[in-house]
Design a protein around this motif. Structure first.
Motif, PDB file in Angstrom:
ATOM      1  N   SER A 149      15.997 -49.779 -93.849  1.00  0.00           N
ATOM      2  CA  SER A 149      15.414 -48.536 -93.364  1.00  0.00           C
ATOM      3  C   SER A 149      14.597 -48.724 -92.093  1.00  0.00           C
ATOM      4  CB  SER A 149      14.552 -47.901 -94.450  1.00  0.00           C
ATOM      5  OG  SER A 149      13.504 -48.785 -94.848  1.00  0.00           O
ATOM      6  N   VAL A 150      13.818 -49.790 -92.005  1.00  0.00           N
ATOM      7  CA  VAL A 150      13.005 -50.013 -90.803  1.00  0.00           C
ATOM      8  C   VAL A 150      13.895 -50.255 -89.599  1.00  0.00           C
ATOM      9  CG1 VAL A 150      11.318 -51.532 -89.716  1.00  0.00           C
ATOM     10  CG2 VAL A 150      11.041 -50.887 -92.114  1.00  0.00           C
ATOM     11  N   ALA A 152      16.980 -49.245 -89.194  1.00  0.00           N
ATOM     12  CA  ALA A 152      17.670 -48.005 -88.873  1.00  0.00           C
ATOM     13  C   ALA A 152      16.755 -47.037 -88.130  1.00  0.00           C
ATOM     14  CB  ALA A 152      18.207 -47.359 -90.145  1.00  0.00           C
ATOM     15  N   ARG A 153      15.494 -46.928 -88.551  1.00  0.00           N
ATOM     16  CA  ARG A 153      14.555 -46.025 -87.881  1.00  0.00           C
ATOM     17  C   ARG A 153      14.339 -46.436 -86.428  1.00  0.00           C
ATOM     18  NH1 ARG A 153      11.679 -45.995 -92.821  1.00  0.00           N
ATOM     19  NH2 ARG A 153      10.230 -47.591 -92.042  1.00  0.00           N
ATOM     20  N   GLU A 154      14.206 -47.735 -86.187  1.00  0.00           N
ATOM     21  CA  GLU A 154      14.026 -48.208 -84.817  1.00  0.00           C
ATOM     22  C   GLU A 154      15.255 -47.917 -83.966  1.00  0.00           C
ATOM     23  OE1 GLU A 154      10.910 -51.783 -84.067  1.00  0.00           O
ATOM     24  OE2 GLU A 154      12.948 -52.343 -84.624  1.00  0.00           O
ATOM     25  N   ILE A 156      17.525 -45.510 -84.390  1.00  0.00           N
ATOM     26  CA  ILE A 156      17.609 -44.076 -84.119  1.00  0.00           C
ATOM     27  C   ILE A 156      16.569 -43.667 -83.076  1.00  0.00           C
ATOM     28  CG2 ILE A 156      17.267 -41.780 -85.124  1.00  0.00           C
ATOM     29  CD1 ILE A 156      18.567 -42.867 -87.674  1.00  0.00           C
ATOM     30  N   ALA A 157      15.368 -44.249 -83.158  1.00  0.00           N
ATOM     31  CA  ALA A 157      14.345 -43.959 -82.153  1.00  0.00           C
ATOM     32  C   ALA A 157      14.804 -44.406 -80.769  1.00  0.00           C
ATOM     33  CB  ALA A 157      13.035 -44.641 -82.520  1.00  0.00           C
ATOM     34  N   ALA A 212       8.561 -44.438 -83.851  1.00  0.00           N
ATOM     35  CA  ALA A 212       8.845 -45.641 -84.642  1.00  0.00           C
ATOM     36  C   ALA A 212       8.599 -46.908 -83.833  1.00  0.00           C
ATOM     37  CB  ALA A 212      10.289 -45.606 -85.168  1.00  0.00           C
TER      38      ALA A 212
END
Length: 341
Positions: A149-150, A152-154, A156-157, A212
Motif C-alpha cells: 500500500s505505501v 502504491a500510494r507513492e 499514484i502520487a 504522500a
C-alpha cells in the motif's frame, strides 16, 4: 468513423491484455506494424490507418506500440494527419493513449529500488517508462491491487504529478465498461502541452506542495550554467541523502559553452539526458535561462536551489561573454544537430 487507441508499456503481455479491456473487446482489431523500430514509423502507421478507413473499416483499432516508439510523437503525428485528411472525407480519430505499467517497474526504474541498471548498459528503460507515463491519457497499473500500500500510494502520487490529467485505473476498473466510456478528448486536445512539468512551470498544476511525500521543486534563473560546475553538481551533489530522492526532472536549460541553442534536460531514475531542442537562443519564444522542474520524495528545495545556483555564471563570468565561455571545459556529450541543406 475509425477510432484509434495507442497502447504503450514496457511489458508486451500487459499491453496485449489490457489494451483490449480498456477499449472494449467486441469491436477491437489489434494492429502490430512491422516497422516499429524505424524513425518513420508514425508516418507509416498513419498511412496504414487512413488506408483502413478509406476501405470502409469502422469501429475501434488498438495499436500495440513497441516500447522503442515515442508514444507522444506518434500521437501528435497521427492527430495532425487525421485532421488533415478529415476534409477529404476520411474519418479517423485518435481516441486515447493508454500506458500499461506496473508499480514494481516504476519503483525499480524511477524510484531506484534495486541494482543500478546503468552499470549494465541499460540507459533507456527509465526514460522510456517516464515518457510513456507523462504522455498517456489513461494509465493502467497492472499490479496495483497486489502492490504494498505505501509503495502504491507513492506511485499514484508521482503519477498525479507527472500527468495530472490522466485517468489512473487498476485492472478491475479497466475491465468495467463505465470506466472505459469516460471521455479523454480534453486530454488529447492538449497532447504534449499539459504534462506535469509544463503545468508546474506555468503555475497551473494546482496540487498541494506534497502528496504522500511526493512533491515538486521549480528552479528558474536567467543566467546560463557553467558546464563544468553543472557537471560537478550532477555527478556529486544530487544524491538522495542531500537533495531528496529525485525521481523525475524535466525542463529547458542554457549552457554558457553552447550559447546558440536551448537544451532539453531530462532525468528519469538515475539517468540524465541533455539534448538540443529546435529553439535557438535568439528566438523570441525561447526561455531566457533555466526552467527546470524536479519531482521526487522529500525534495530539499533550499539545498537544490543553492547547488544549482552555484553552477550558474557569476557576474564576472557573465560579463566575459561567449568568446570566453567557449573555453570552458564542457563534460556533457556533444549535440548532434540536424541541418537543412
Amino acid at each position: 468513423m475509425l477510432g484509434v487507441t495507442l497502447v504503450s508499456g514496457l511489458r508486451s503481455a500487459d499491453r496485449s491484455r489490457f489494451a483490449a479491456l480498456a477499449t472494449g473487446t467486441a469491436a477491437t482489431q489489434q494492429v502490430h506494424p512491422s516497422s516499429a523500430g524505424h524513425q518513420d514509423f508514425p508516418l507509416e502507421l498513419a498511412d496504414h490507418l487512413l488506408e483502413l478507413a478509406a476501405r470502409g473499416h469502422a469501429g475501434r483499432v488498438v495499436v500495440d506500440l513497441d516500447p522503442r516508439v515515442d508514444c507522444l510523437e506518434a500521437g501528435l503525428v497521427l492527430r495532425h494527419l487525421f485532421a488533415a485528411e478529415a476534409s477529404d472525407g476520411v474519418r479517423v480519430q485518435l481516441r486515447e493513449l493508454v500506458t500499461t505499467a506496473r508499480v514494481a517497474d516504476i519503483r525499480r526504474w524511477l524510484f531506484r529500488e534495486g541494482p543500478d541498471h546503468t552499470q549494465q548498459g541499460d540507459y533507456d528503460t527509465s526514460e522510456r517508462l517516464a515518457a510513456q507515463l507523462e504522455s498517456a491519457s489513461t494509465i493502467i497499473l497492472a499490479d496495483l491491487t497486489d502492490a504494498p500500500s505505501v509503495a502504491a500510494r507513492e506511485v499514484i502520487a508521482l503519477l498525479n504529478r507527472l500527468n495530472p490529467t490522466a485517468r489512473i485505473l487498476p485492472p478491475s476498473e479497466a475491465e468495467h465498461p463505465a470506466a472505459r466510456s469516460v471521455p479523454s478528448g480534453d486530454r488529447l486536445e492538449a497532447l504534449g502541452r499539459d504534462m506535469g512539468w509544463m503545468l508546474e512551470l506555468e503555475g497551473r498544476a494546482g496540487l498541494p506542495s506534497t502528496i504522500a511525500g511526493i512533491g515538486a521543486f521549480v528552479f528558474r534563473d536567467p543566467r546560463p550554467f557553467h558546464p563544468t560546475r553543472l557537471g560537478q553538481v550532477v555527478e556529486h551533489f544530487l544524491d538522495p541523502e542531500d537533495a531528496g530522492l529525485i525521481v523525475r526532472s524535466r525542463g529547458l536549460v542554457r549552457l554558457a559553452s553552447r550559447p546558440g541553442r536551448v537544451g532539453s534536460w531530462s532525468t528519469a531514475g538515475r539517468v540524465l539526458s541533455l539534448d538540443p531542442t529546435a529553439m535557438l537562443s535568439w528566438d523570441a519564444d525561447s526561455p531566457q535561462g533555466q526552467e527546470l522542474v524536479f519531482f521526487g520524495r522529500e525534495l530539499q528545495a533550499e539545498y537544490l536551489s543553492n547547488v544549482l545556483g552555484a553552477a550558474l555564471l557569476a557576474d564576472d563570468e557573465l560579463l566575459a561573454g561567449p568568446m570566453e565561455w567557449a573555453r570552458y571545459r564542457d563534460p556533457f556529450p556533444a549535440w548532434e544537430l540536424e541541418h537543412d541543406h
